[in-house]
Design an enzyme around this catalytic site. Structure first.
Site, PDB file in Angstrom:
ATOM      1  N   ASP A   1       0.903  -1.187  -0.009  1.00 56.17           N
ATOM      2  CA  ASP A   1       0.036  -0.119   0.028  1.00 56.17           C
ATOM      3  C   ASP A   1       1.035   1.284  -0.044  1.00 56.17           C
ATOM      4  OD1 ASP A   1      -1.755  -1.956   0.305  1.00 56.17           O
ATOM      5  OD2 ASP A   1      -2.597  -1.155   2.210  1.00 56.17           O
TER       6      ASP A   1
ATOM      7  N   LYS B   1      -6.557  -5.013  -3.176  1.00 55.33           N
ATOM      8  CA  LYS B   1      -7.302  -5.611  -1.951  1.00 55.33           C
ATOM      9  C   LYS B   1      -8.306  -4.791  -1.246  1.00 55.33           C
ATOM     10  CE  LYS B   1      -3.386  -4.622   1.355  1.00 55.33           C
ATOM     11  NZ  LYS B   1      -4.087  -3.710   2.358  1.00 55.33           N
TER      12      LYS B   1
ATOM     13  N   CYS C   1      -2.060  -2.466   7.889  1.00 57.35           N
ATOM     14  CA  CYS C   1      -1.948  -3.292   6.847  1.00 57.35           C
ATOM     15  C   CYS C   1      -0.727  -4.386   6.670  1.00 57.35           C
ATOM     16  CB  CYS C   1      -2.176  -2.769   5.455  1.00 57.35           C
ATOM     17  SG  CYS C   1      -3.876  -1.827   5.371  1.00 57.35           S
TER      18      CYS C   1
HETATM   19  N1  TIU Z   1      -2.562   0.365   4.376  1.00 57.56           N
HETATM   20  C1  TIU Z   1      -2.939   0.423   5.553  1.00 57.56           C
HETATM   21  O1  TIU Z   1      -2.463   0.350   6.367  1.00 57.56           O
HETATM   22  N2  TIU Z   1      -4.178   1.173   5.764  1.00 57.56           N
HETATM   23  C2  TIU Z   1      -4.814   1.802   6.660  1.00 57.56           C
HETATM   24  O2  TIU Z   1      -6.133   2.213   6.725  1.00 57.56           O
HETATM   25  N3  TIU Z   1      -3.758   2.050   7.626  1.00 57.56           N
HETATM   26  C3  TIU Z   1      -3.969   2.916   8.610  1.00 57.56           C
HETATM   27  O3  TIU Z   1      -2.908   3.304   9.554  1.00 57.56           O
HETATM   28  N4  TIU Z   1      -5.200   3.926   8.851  1.00 57.56           N
END
Ligand code: TIU
Length: 226
Positions: free
Chosen positions: A25, A130, A163
């Protein structure tokens, strides 16, 4: 053939031919102003420290033939894969699917959903879209990994405790050996980052191993066979 990576809680025996470097991400939505991370009230600049270490490991993996996989958290434009609990969560003015300066928040095809230019995928590198926090949930990641004979994962990306950790736990239960890149992960909350890394390798490696980018790069470059 395995090579030794100096890691916590003890050395990680890495088999480059059976390893995937999974970058989680690293999207504009999380690391740039005006995206999903900012909409959740976070200081997105806190995540930028991970970019350079990830880039260095990415270059080393590409040079040494280690499979590179990218993930992106996001949803279909019609929101049909966004469950109501995730959509409703929080008391923020801007929600997933709303318009923002980088297009609709966390929506596939929007500018904000794209991976940052510094770490942009090369042709042939799988990109996993995802809908959840874990990269295994409702994706074809496991099929791709098994099909390529992958048994070990190097995990990097954001955020450490959300994530990355969810994916670490999913992978561990599926029998993959995981090493988390400590400077190649980051959180909006430095104390959560530290705790998440400590948790990953506590109890002599309850979820796996933790190592700095330099240790992985040095092992790949010197190829210290173990
Ligand atoms: N990729 C991921 O970690 N998504 C989140 O929403 N992370 C947060 O820390 N909000």
């Amino acid at each position: 053939m395995t090579i030794s990576v100096a890691a916590r809680p003890y050395e990680f025996k890495l088999d480059p031919a059976r390893t995937a470097f999974v970058i989680i991400d690293m999207q504009r939505d999380f690391v740039e102003p005006g995206g999903f991370g900012a909409a959740l009230g976070n200081d997105v600049s806190k995540l930028r420290a991970a970019i350079e270490p990830i880039g260095a490991v990415l270059a080393a993996c590409r040079a040494h033939g280690v499979l590179v996989i990218h993930t992106r958290e996001g949803h279909r434009p019609d929101l049909s894969d966004l469950n109501g609990a995730k959509h409703r969560r929080g008391r923020f003015a801007t929600r997933i699917g709303d318009d923002g300066p980088m297009g609709r928040i966390l929506i596939r095809g929007a500018e904000g959903h794209e991976i940052i230019s510094e770490l942009f995928p090369e042709p042939g590198e799988p990109v996993i879209d995802k809908p959840g926090k874990g990269a295994f949930y409702a994706t074809d990641l496991e099929t791709i990994l098994r099909g390529r004979g992958i048994t070990q994962l190097i995990l990097a990306g954001v955020t450490t405790e959300v994530c990355v950790h969810t994916t670490l736990r999913e992978a561990n239960d599926r029998g993959f050996e995981c090493l988390v890149l400590e400077d190649g992960t980051a959180s909006y909350f430095p104390e959560f980052h530290r705790a998440a890394l400590d948790m990953a390798c506590a109890q002599d490696g309850i979820f796996g191993w933790v190592a700095p980018s330099a240790a992985v790069i040095s092992a790949l470059q010197t190829g210290a066979v173990t």
